[in-house]
Design a protein around this motif. Structure first.
Motif, PDB file in Angstrom:
ATOM      1  N   PRO A 191     100.874 -36.694 163.652  1.00  0.00           N
ATOM      2  CA  PRO A 191     101.969 -35.570 163.183  1.00  0.00           C
ATOM      3  C   PRO A 191     102.998 -36.565 161.873  1.00  0.00           C
ATOM      4  O   PRO A 191     102.911 -38.172 162.115  1.00  0.00           O
ATOM      5  CB  PRO A 191     102.543 -35.151 164.899  1.00  0.00           C
ATOM      6  CG  PRO A 191     102.268 -36.692 165.744  1.00  0.00           C
ATOM      7  CD  PRO A 191     100.621 -36.641 164.974  1.00  0.00           C
ATOM      8  N   LEU A 192     103.715 -35.778 161.585  1.00  0.00           N
ATOM      9  CA  LEU A 192     104.560 -36.721 161.136  1.00  0.00           C
ATOM     10  C   LEU A 192     106.042 -35.881 160.520  1.00  0.00           C
ATOM     11  O   LEU A 192     106.399 -34.628 161.133  1.00  0.00           O
ATOM     12  CB  LEU A 192     104.008 -36.839 159.345  1.00  0.00           C
ATOM     13  CG  LEU A 192     103.070 -35.044 158.852  1.00  0.00           C
ATOM     14  CD1 LEU A 192     104.517 -35.191 157.656  1.00  0.00           C
ATOM     15  CD2 LEU A 192     102.032 -35.395 157.446  1.00  0.00           C
ATOM     16  N   SER A 193     107.361 -36.262 159.672  1.00  0.00           N
ATOM     17  CA  SER A 193     108.500 -35.866 159.786  1.00  0.00           C
ATOM     18  C   SER A 193     108.795 -35.254 158.114  1.00  0.00           C
ATOM     19  O   SER A 193     108.128 -36.345 157.679  1.00  0.00           O
ATOM     20  CB  SER A 193     108.742 -36.885 160.070  1.00  0.00           C
ATOM     21  OG  SER A 193     109.379 -36.800 161.671  1.00  0.00           O
ATOM     22  N   TYR A 194     108.954 -34.547 157.620  1.00  0.00           N
ATOM     23  CA  TYR A 194     109.596 -34.027 156.030  1.00  0.00           C
ATOM     24  C   TYR A 194     110.472 -34.462 156.216  1.00  0.00           C
ATOM     25  O   TYR A 194     111.257 -33.535 157.424  1.00  0.00           O
ATOM     26  CB  TYR A 194     108.892 -32.928 156.019  1.00  0.00           C
ATOM     27  CG  TYR A 194     109.242 -33.040 154.981  1.00  0.00           C
ATOM     28  CD1 TYR A 194     108.652 -33.673 153.386  1.00  0.00           C
ATOM     29  CD2 TYR A 194     110.491 -31.545 154.324  1.00  0.00           C
ATOM     30  CE1 TYR A 194     109.242 -32.903 152.580  1.00  0.00           C
ATOM     31  CE2 TYR A 194     110.397 -30.886 153.201  1.00  0.00           C
ATOM     32  CZ  TYR A 194     109.652 -32.052 151.726  1.00  0.00           C
ATOM     33  OH  TYR A 194     110.152 -31.994 150.574  1.00  0.00           O
ATOM     34  N   ILE A 195     111.502 -34.168 155.555  1.00  0.00           N
ATOM     35  CA  ILE A 195     112.506 -34.428 155.661  1.00  0.00           C
ATOM     36  C   ILE A 195     113.988 -34.329 154.309  1.00  0.00           C
ATOM     37  O   ILE A 195     113.186 -35.264 153.116  1.00  0.00           O
ATOM     38  CB  ILE A 195     114.099 -36.074 156.398  1.00  0.00           C
ATOM     39  CG1 ILE A 195     113.228 -36.414 157.346  1.00  0.00           C
ATOM     40  CG2 ILE A 195     115.176 -36.027 155.656  1.00  0.00           C
ATOM     41  CD1 ILE A 195     113.393 -37.468 158.371  1.00  0.00           C
TER      42      ILE A 195
ATOM     43  N   GLY B 288     105.613 -40.252 157.975  1.00  0.00           N
ATOM     44  CA  GLY B 288     106.516 -38.953 157.370  1.00  0.00           C
ATOM     45  C   GLY B 288     106.584 -39.734 155.908  1.00  0.00           C
ATOM     46  O   GLY B 288     106.538 -40.492 155.354  1.00  0.00           O
ATOM     47  N   LEU B 289     107.706 -37.780 155.204  1.00  0.00           N
ATOM     48  CA  LEU B 289     108.425 -38.168 153.908  1.00  0.00           C
ATOM     49  C   LEU B 289     109.431 -37.987 153.863  1.00  0.00           C
ATOM     50  O   LEU B 289     109.474 -36.848 154.271  1.00  0.00           O
ATOM     51  CB  LEU B 289     107.070 -37.523 152.690  1.00  0.00           C
ATOM     52  CG  LEU B 289     107.620 -38.136 151.535  1.00  0.00           C
ATOM     53  CD1 LEU B 289     106.118 -37.632 151.452  1.00  0.00           C
ATOM     54  CD2 LEU B 289     108.284 -36.880 150.865  1.00  0.00           C
TER      55      LEU B 289
ATOM     56  N   ASN C 139     111.696 -48.081 157.713  1.00  0.00           N
ATOM     57  CA  ASN C 139     110.573 -49.452 156.825  1.00  0.00           C
ATOM     58  C   ASN C 139     109.604 -48.610 156.525  1.00  0.00           C
ATOM     59  O   ASN C 139     108.097 -49.069 155.506  1.00  0.00           O
ATOM     60  CB  ASN C 139     110.791 -50.475 156.882  1.00  0.00           C
ATOM     61  CG  ASN C 139     109.650 -50.578 158.493  1.00  0.00           C
ATOM     62  OD1 ASN C 139     109.812 -49.787 159.590  1.00  0.00           O
ATOM     63  ND2 ASN C 139     109.398 -51.115 158.691  1.00  0.00           N
ATOM     64  N   VAL C 140     108.820 -47.342 157.711  1.00  0.00           N
ATOM     65  CA  VAL C 140     107.215 -47.052 157.092  1.00  0.00           C
ATOM     66  C   VAL C 140     107.726 -45.802 156.757  1.00  0.00           C
ATOM     67  O   VAL C 140     106.253 -44.906 156.050  1.00  0.00           O
ATOM     68  CB  VAL C 140     106.458 -47.122 158.661  1.00  0.00           C
ATOM     69  CG1 VAL C 140     106.543 -48.167 158.968  1.00  0.00           C
ATOM     70  CG2 VAL C 140     107.164 -46.137 159.374  1.00  0.00           C
ATOM     71  N   GLY C 141     108.158 -45.682 156.198  1.00  0.00           N
ATOM     72  CA  GLY C 141     108.736 -43.702 156.254  1.00  0.00           C
ATOM     73  C   GLY C 141     108.613 -43.854 154.102  1.00  0.00           C
ATOM     74  O   GLY C 141     108.742 -44.733 153.286  1.00  0.00           O
ATOM     75  N   ILE C 142     108.107 -43.001 153.841  1.00  0.00           N
ATOM     76  CA  ILE C 142     107.233 -42.551 151.986  1.00  0.00           C
ATOM     77  C   ILE C 142     109.064 -41.902 151.457  1.00  0.00           C
ATOM     78  O   ILE C 142     109.376 -40.343 152.394  1.00  0.00           O
ATOM     79  CB  ILE C 142     106.527 -41.812 151.752  1.00  0.00           C
ATOM     80  CG1 ILE C 142     105.467 -42.201 152.456  1.00  0.00           C
ATOM     81  CG2 ILE C 142     106.226 -41.575 150.091  1.00  0.00           C
ATOM     82  CD1 ILE C 142     104.249 -41.986 152.719  1.00  0.00           C
TER      83      ILE C 142
ATOM     84  N   MET D 239     101.981 -29.772 164.595  1.00  0.00           N
ATOM     85  CA  MET D 239     102.425 -30.748 165.043  1.00  0.00           C
ATOM     86  C   MET D 239     103.522 -31.289 164.580  1.00  0.00           C
ATOM     87  O   MET D 239     103.872 -31.985 165.125  1.00  0.00           O
ATOM     88  CB  MET D 239     101.082 -31.715 165.067  1.00  0.00           C
ATOM     89  CG  MET D 239     100.777 -32.149 163.859  1.00  0.00           C
ATOM     90  SD  MET D 239      99.525 -33.111 163.950  1.00  0.00           S
ATOM     91  CE  MET D 239      97.834 -32.307 164.458  1.00  0.00           C
ATOM     92  N   ASP D 240     103.884 -31.301 162.734  1.00  0.00           N
ATOM     93  CA  ASP D 240     104.237 -31.594 162.255  1.00  0.00           C
ATOM     94  C   ASP D 240     106.134 -30.971 162.414  1.00  0.00           C
ATOM     95  O   ASP D 240     106.322 -30.521 162.599  1.00  0.00           O
ATOM     96  CB  ASP D 240     104.283 -31.657 160.456  1.00  0.00           C
ATOM     97  CG  ASP D 240     102.930 -32.441 159.882  1.00  0.00           C
ATOM     98  OD1 ASP D 240     102.808 -33.151 161.191  1.00  0.00           O
ATOM     99  OD2 ASP D 240     102.053 -31.891 159.658  1.00  0.00           O
ATOM    100  N   THR D 241     107.032 -32.037 161.868  1.00  0.00           N
ATOM    101  CA  THR D 241     108.767 -31.575 161.995  1.00  0.00           C
ATOM    102  C   THR D 241     109.292 -31.518 160.598  1.00  0.00           C
ATOM    103  O   THR D 241     109.001 -32.578 159.945  1.00  0.00           O
ATOM    104  CB  THR D 241     109.189 -32.432 162.653  1.00  0.00           C
ATOM    105  OG1 THR D 241     109.073 -33.155 164.520  1.00  0.00           O
ATOM    106  CG2 THR D 241     110.908 -32.292 163.142  1.00  0.00           C
TER     107      THR D 241
END
Length: 256
Positions: A35-39, A155-156, A184-187, A108-110
């Motif tokens: 899963p990943l997050s998009y903001i 995520g990104l 620090n791991v976010g795109i 599964m993503d947010t």
């Protein structure tokens, strides 16, 4: 200041650059079964009509996506999302970045979308509610800082302010540094305009000094009208996914 409405500019060449790279990165991320997050900090309404009076008036889409879409291969992520939008909302429909993300991501993503403009927030909520997106009527940078590090942590984040306030160029590097420190791991992808007054130069110099390994991609194009100040656009991407640099080079050929 809340006067900016992207409907006048939807589908222009700056959108083409931004959206093509965004779709590539999101498509890369969903290949992994995690899963990943998009903001998104300045989301807009999410869905536009290129036959609307506002869009026709500026003619930017006619010189943008309408002029260059056929130059893309038939099946890159961007064109697939364009086709999905038209199949659902009609041939004149054009997806903003929130809708491009919603059409790409999985159950599964947010998705977190911030939009402060009352009308744009309402329209955005109507478009993305079927994806259970979290739509925040709050300041984009404050929302981004409050949400990071997100869950899921992978995520990104897309930062795409209207640059209505001149001080945006001064404060954005600090905002991004704070976000990156927490995540620090976010795109983290920043879109910015290239204007005739070169307002972006100082901002990009500071960002490049803080993030020397980031991907910087810029394209140039003629001003939409004689009195328009935008003559190109750029993306500054921290932790760019593998292959994004090559995709940016291919994209540059459309603007050569």
């Amino acid at each position: 200041m809340l006067s900016y409405q992207h409907l006048y500019h939807a589908g222009n060449l700056a959108d083409v650059q931004k959206h093509a790279l965004l779709c590539f990165m999101l498509d890369y991320l969903v290949q992994k079964d995690k899963p990943l997050s998009y903001i998104e900090t300045h989301a807009g309404r999410g869905l536009y009509r290129l036959d609307a009076e506002e869009a026709v008036k500026t003619g930017e889409a006619a010189k943008g996506i309408m002029a260059v879409e056929d130059a893309f291969a038939p099946d890159p992520p961007y064109r697939l999302r364009l086709a999905a939008t038209r199949a659902r909302w009609g041939d004149a429909a054009y997806p903003g970045s929130p809708l491009l993300a919603a059409l790409t991501l999985r159950e599964m993503d947010t998705i977190h979308l911030a939009e402060l403009h009352p009308q744009e927030h309402r329209l955005l909520s109507e478009v993305v509610h079927i994806w259970d997106a979290h739509v925040h009527k709050k300041d984009g940078f404050a929302t981004a800082l409050a949400l990071t590090p997100p869950t899921p942590r992978r995520g990104l984040m897309l930062i795409d302010p209207p640059y209505e306030v001149k001080t945006d160029y001064d404060v954005i590097p600090g905002h991004i540094a704070n976000i990156a420190r927490k995540w620090n791991v976010g795109i983290i992808a920043l879109w910015y305009p290239l204007l005739t007054n070169a307002a972006h130069i100082g901002m990009l110099a500071e960002l490049s000094a803080r993030f020397p390994d980031a991907l910087r991609h810029e394209v140039r194009f003629p001003a939409a009208k004689a009195d328009h100040k935008m003559i190109g656009s750029g993306m500054f991407i921290i932790n760019a996914p593998w292959g994004t640099g090559d995709e940016a080079k291919r994209l540059s050929r459309l603007f050569a």
